[in-house]
Design a protein around this motif. Structure first.
Motif, PDB file in Angstrom:
ATOM      1  N   GLY A 256       0.792  -1.218   0.000  1.00 27.23           N
ATOM      2  CA  GLY A 256       0.000   0.000   0.000  1.00 27.23           C
ATOM      3  C   GLY A 256       0.827   1.273   0.000  1.00 27.23           C
ATOM      4  N   GLU A 257       2.137   1.156  -0.232  1.00 24.98           N
ATOM      5  CA  GLU A 257       3.017   2.321  -0.259  1.00 24.98           C
ATOM      6  C   GLU A 257       2.916   3.086  -1.576  1.00 24.98           C
ATOM      7  N   ILE A 258       2.467   2.388  -2.619  1.00 27.67           N
ATOM      8  CA  ILE A 258       2.260   2.989  -3.934  1.00 27.67           C
ATOM      9  C   ILE A 258       0.812   2.688  -4.309  1.00 27.67           C
ATOM     10  N   PRO A 259       0.083   3.686  -4.794  1.00 29.00           N
ATOM     11  CA  PRO A 259      -1.314   3.424  -5.164  1.00 29.00           C
ATOM     12  C   PRO A 259      -1.426   2.509  -6.370  1.00 29.00           C
ATOM     13  N   SER A 260      -2.529   1.784  -6.421  1.00 28.10           N
ATOM     14  CA  SER A 260      -2.792   0.913  -7.563  1.00 28.10           C
ATOM     15  C   SER A 260      -4.295   0.849  -7.784  1.00 28.10           C
ATOM     16  N   SER A 261      -4.664   0.367  -8.935  1.00 27.06           N
ATOM     17  CA  SER A 261      -6.074   0.122  -9.250  1.00 27.06           C
ATOM     18  C   SER A 261      -6.317  -1.363  -9.048  1.00 27.06           C
ATOM     19  N   LYS A 262      -6.579  -1.722  -7.788  1.00 28.77           N
ATOM     20  CA  LYS A 262      -6.712  -3.114  -7.380  1.00 28.77           C
ATOM     21  C   LYS A 262      -8.027  -3.700  -7.887  1.00 28.77           C
ATOM     22  N   VAL A 263      -7.956  -4.913  -8.428  1.00 29.55           N
ATOM     23  CA  VAL A 263      -9.163  -5.600  -8.871  1.00 29.55           C
ATOM     24  C   VAL A 263      -9.457  -6.855  -8.049  1.00 29.55           C
ATOM     25  N   TYR A 264      -8.449  -7.367  -7.320  1.00 25.96           N
ATOM     26  CA  TYR A 264      -8.643  -8.560  -6.506  1.00 25.96           C
ATOM     27  C   TYR A 264      -7.532  -8.628  -5.468  1.00 25.96           C
ATOM     28  N   GLU A 265      -7.893  -9.105  -4.270  1.00 28.16           N
ATOM     29  CA  GLU A 265      -6.877  -9.342  -3.248  1.00 28.16           C
ATOM     30  C   GLU A 265      -7.389 -10.365  -2.261  1.00 28.16           C
ATOM     31  N   ASP A 266      -6.491 -11.260  -1.844  1.00 34.14           N
ATOM     32  CA  ASP A 266      -6.757 -12.145  -0.724  1.00 34.14           C
ATOM     33  C   ASP A 266      -5.472 -12.205   0.099  1.00 34.14           C
TER      34      ASP A 266
ATOM     35  N   GLN B 105      -2.957 -14.113  -0.060  1.00 36.67           N
ATOM     36  CA  GLN B 105      -1.742 -14.566  -0.721  1.00 36.67           C
ATOM     37  C   GLN B 105      -1.455 -13.954  -2.081  1.00 36.67           C
ATOM     38  N   VAL B 106      -2.449 -13.391  -2.744  1.00 36.79           N
ATOM     39  CA  VAL B 106      -2.235 -12.805  -4.071  1.00 36.79           C
ATOM     40  C   VAL B 106      -2.955 -11.468  -4.182  1.00 36.79           C
ATOM     41  N   MET B 107      -2.547 -10.722  -5.187  1.00 36.39           N
ATOM     42  CA  MET B 107      -3.194  -9.448  -5.484  1.00 36.39           C
ATOM     43  C   MET B 107      -3.217  -9.285  -6.994  1.00 36.39           C
ATOM     44  N   ALA B 108      -4.258  -8.647  -7.503  1.00 34.78           N
ATOM     45  CA  ALA B 108      -4.339  -8.336  -8.929  1.00 34.78           C
ATOM     46  C   ALA B 108      -4.695  -6.863  -9.061  1.00 34.78           C
ATOM     47  N   PHE B 109      -4.028  -6.202  -9.999  1.00 31.86           N
ATOM     48  CA  PHE B 109      -4.261  -4.778 -10.217  1.00 31.86           C
ATOM     49  C   PHE B 109      -4.042  -4.455 -11.681  1.00 31.86           C
ATOM     50  N   LEU B 110      -4.625  -3.336 -12.113  1.00 28.80           N
ATOM     51  CA  LEU B 110      -4.470  -2.931 -13.505  1.00 28.80           C
ATOM     52  C   LEU B 110      -3.040  -2.488 -13.761  1.00 28.80           C
ATOM     53  N   ASP B 111      -2.476  -2.949 -14.872  1.00 34.63           N
ATOM     54  CA  ASP B 111      -1.141  -2.540 -15.293  1.00 34.63           C
ATOM     55  C   ASP B 111      -1.215  -1.075 -15.717  1.00 34.63           C
ATOM     56  N   ILE B 112      -0.243  -0.273 -15.292  1.00 38.62           N
ATOM     57  CA  ILE B 112      -0.293   1.144 -15.659  1.00 38.62           C
ATOM     58  C   ILE B 112      -0.083   1.365 -17.148  1.00 38.62           C
ATOM     59  N   SER B 113       0.492   0.385 -17.844  1.00 42.38           N
ATOM     60  CA  SER B 113       0.716   0.537 -19.288  1.00 42.38           C
ATOM     61  C   SER B 113      -0.559   0.348 -20.102  1.00 42.38           C
ATOM     62  N   GLN B 114      -1.511  -0.448 -19.591  1.00 42.93           N
ATOM     63  CA  GLN B 114      -2.765  -0.738 -20.290  1.00 42.93           C
ATOM     64  C   GLN B 114      -2.538  -1.030 -21.776  1.00 42.93           C
ATOM     65  N   THR B 115      -1.788  -2.083 -22.054  1.00 44.53           N
ATOM     66  CA  THR B 115      -1.577  -2.533 -23.429  1.00 44.53           C
ATOM     67  C   THR B 115      -2.898  -2.578 -24.168  1.00 44.53           C
ATOM     68  N   THR B 116      -3.924  -3.096 -23.506  1.00 45.54           N
ATOM     69  CA  THR B 116      -5.310  -2.995 -23.958  1.00 45.54           C
ATOM     70  C   THR B 116      -6.130  -2.649 -22.719  1.00 45.54           C
ATOM     71  N   LYS B 117      -7.343  -2.175 -22.923  1.00 46.67           N
ATOM     72  CA  LYS B 117      -8.219  -1.821 -21.810  1.00 46.67           C
ATOM     73  C   LYS B 117      -8.442  -3.035 -20.915  1.00 46.67           C
ATOM     74  N   GLY B 118      -8.073  -2.911 -19.649  1.00 48.22           N
ATOM     75  CA  GLY B 118      -8.257  -3.998 -18.692  1.00 48.22           C
ATOM     76  C   GLY B 118      -7.004  -4.804 -18.407  1.00 48.22           C
ATOM     77  N   HIS B 119      -5.885  -4.526 -19.081  1.00 49.13           N
ATOM     78  CA  HIS B 119      -4.616  -5.237 -18.866  1.00 49.13           C
ATOM     79  C   HIS B 119      -4.345  -5.300 -17.361  1.00 49.13           C
ATOM     80  N   THR B 120      -4.321  -6.508 -16.840  1.00 50.90           N
ATOM     81  CA  THR B 120      -4.237  -6.756 -15.398  1.00 50.90           C
ATOM     82  C   THR B 120      -3.008  -7.596 -15.072  1.00 50.90           C
ATOM     83  N   LEU B 121      -2.436  -7.363 -13.905  1.00 49.24           N
ATOM     84  CA  LEU B 121      -1.320  -8.159 -13.404  1.00 49.24           C
ATOM     85  C   LEU B 121      -1.777  -8.934 -12.173  1.00 49.24           C
ATOM     86  N   LEU B 122      -1.463 -10.211 -12.136  1.00 47.50           N
ATOM     87  CA  LEU B 122      -1.724 -11.068 -10.982  1.00 47.50           C
ATOM     88  C   LEU B 122      -0.380 -11.393 -10.358  1.00 47.50           C
ATOM     89  N   VAL B 123      -0.212 -11.081  -9.059  1.00 46.24           N
ATOM     90  CA  VAL B 123       1.079 -11.270  -8.394  1.00 46.24           C
ATOM     91  C   VAL B 123       0.906 -12.016  -7.081  1.00 46.24           C
TER      92      VAL B 123
END
Length: 139
Positions: free
Chosen positions: A12-22, A24-42
Motif C-alpha cells: 500500500g506504499e504505492i497506489p494501484s487500481s486493485k481488482v482482486y486481493e486475498d 496470498q495474491v493481489m491483482a491490479f491494472l497494469d499502468i501501461s494498459q496494453t489494452t483496456k483492462g490489462h491486469t497483473l496477478l502477483v
C-alpha cells in the motif's frame, strides 16, 4: 524486498487500481494498459519469477487465474485474452517480482504481436530433447 515496486504496491506504499486481493495474491491494472483492462496477478510473497517459485506459491497464484480471467472478460466484454508470464530479461521480464499478465483482446489485427515460427519438425531431435527435459523434471 525494499526496492520492488510490486512489493510496495502490495504494502500500500504505492497506489494501484486493485481488482482482486486475498491473503496470498493481489491483482491490479497494469499502468501501461496494453489494452483496456490489462491486469497483473502477483503473489504477495516476493519471488523473482516462476523459475524460482515454490509449488505452493505457484499453486496459489495459478489457482486464482481462471476466476480472475473470467471476471476480466465479463467486465471488459473482450472476446479473447492473452495470459502471459515472462521469466528473466531475455524473455521480456522488466519487473523482477513474479507476475502474470492478463491482456484482453478486442479484435484481430490490433497491433499486438505474439508470434511463433513454424517449420518442419525434426522428430528425432524433439524426442531427445523431451527425454532430457523429462529427466530434469524427475530429478
Amino acid at each position: 524486498m525494499e526496492n520492488c515496486i510490486f512489493c510496495k504496491i502490495i504494502a500500500g506504499e504505492i497506489p494501484s487500481s486493485k481488482v482482486y486481493e486475498d491473503d496470498q495474491v493481489m491483482a491490479f491494472l497494469d499502468i501501461s494498459q496494453t489494452t483496456k483492462g490489462h491486469t497483473l496477478l502477483v503473489p504477495k510473497e516476493h519471488v523473482r519469477n516462476v523459475l524460482e517459485m515454490s509449488e505452493a506459491t505457484a499453486s496459489t497464484l495459478f489457482a486464482r487465474l481462471p476466476k480472475l480471467a473470467r471476471a476480466l472478460k465479463t467486465a471488459t466484454g473482450a472476446p479473447a485474452m492473452n495470459i502471459i508470464n515472462n521469466n528473466e530479461e531475455i524473455a521480456g521480464q522488466t519487473v523482477f517480482h513474479a507476475h502474470v499478465h492478463l491482456v484482453p483482446r478486442y479484435q484481430e489485427n490490433d497491433g499486438i504481436k505474439i508470434e511463433y515460427t513454424t517449420h518442419e519438425p525434426d522428430f528425432d531431435a524433439l524426442g531427445k530433447l523431451a527425454e532430457q527435459i523429462s529427466k530434469e523434471v524427475d530429478a
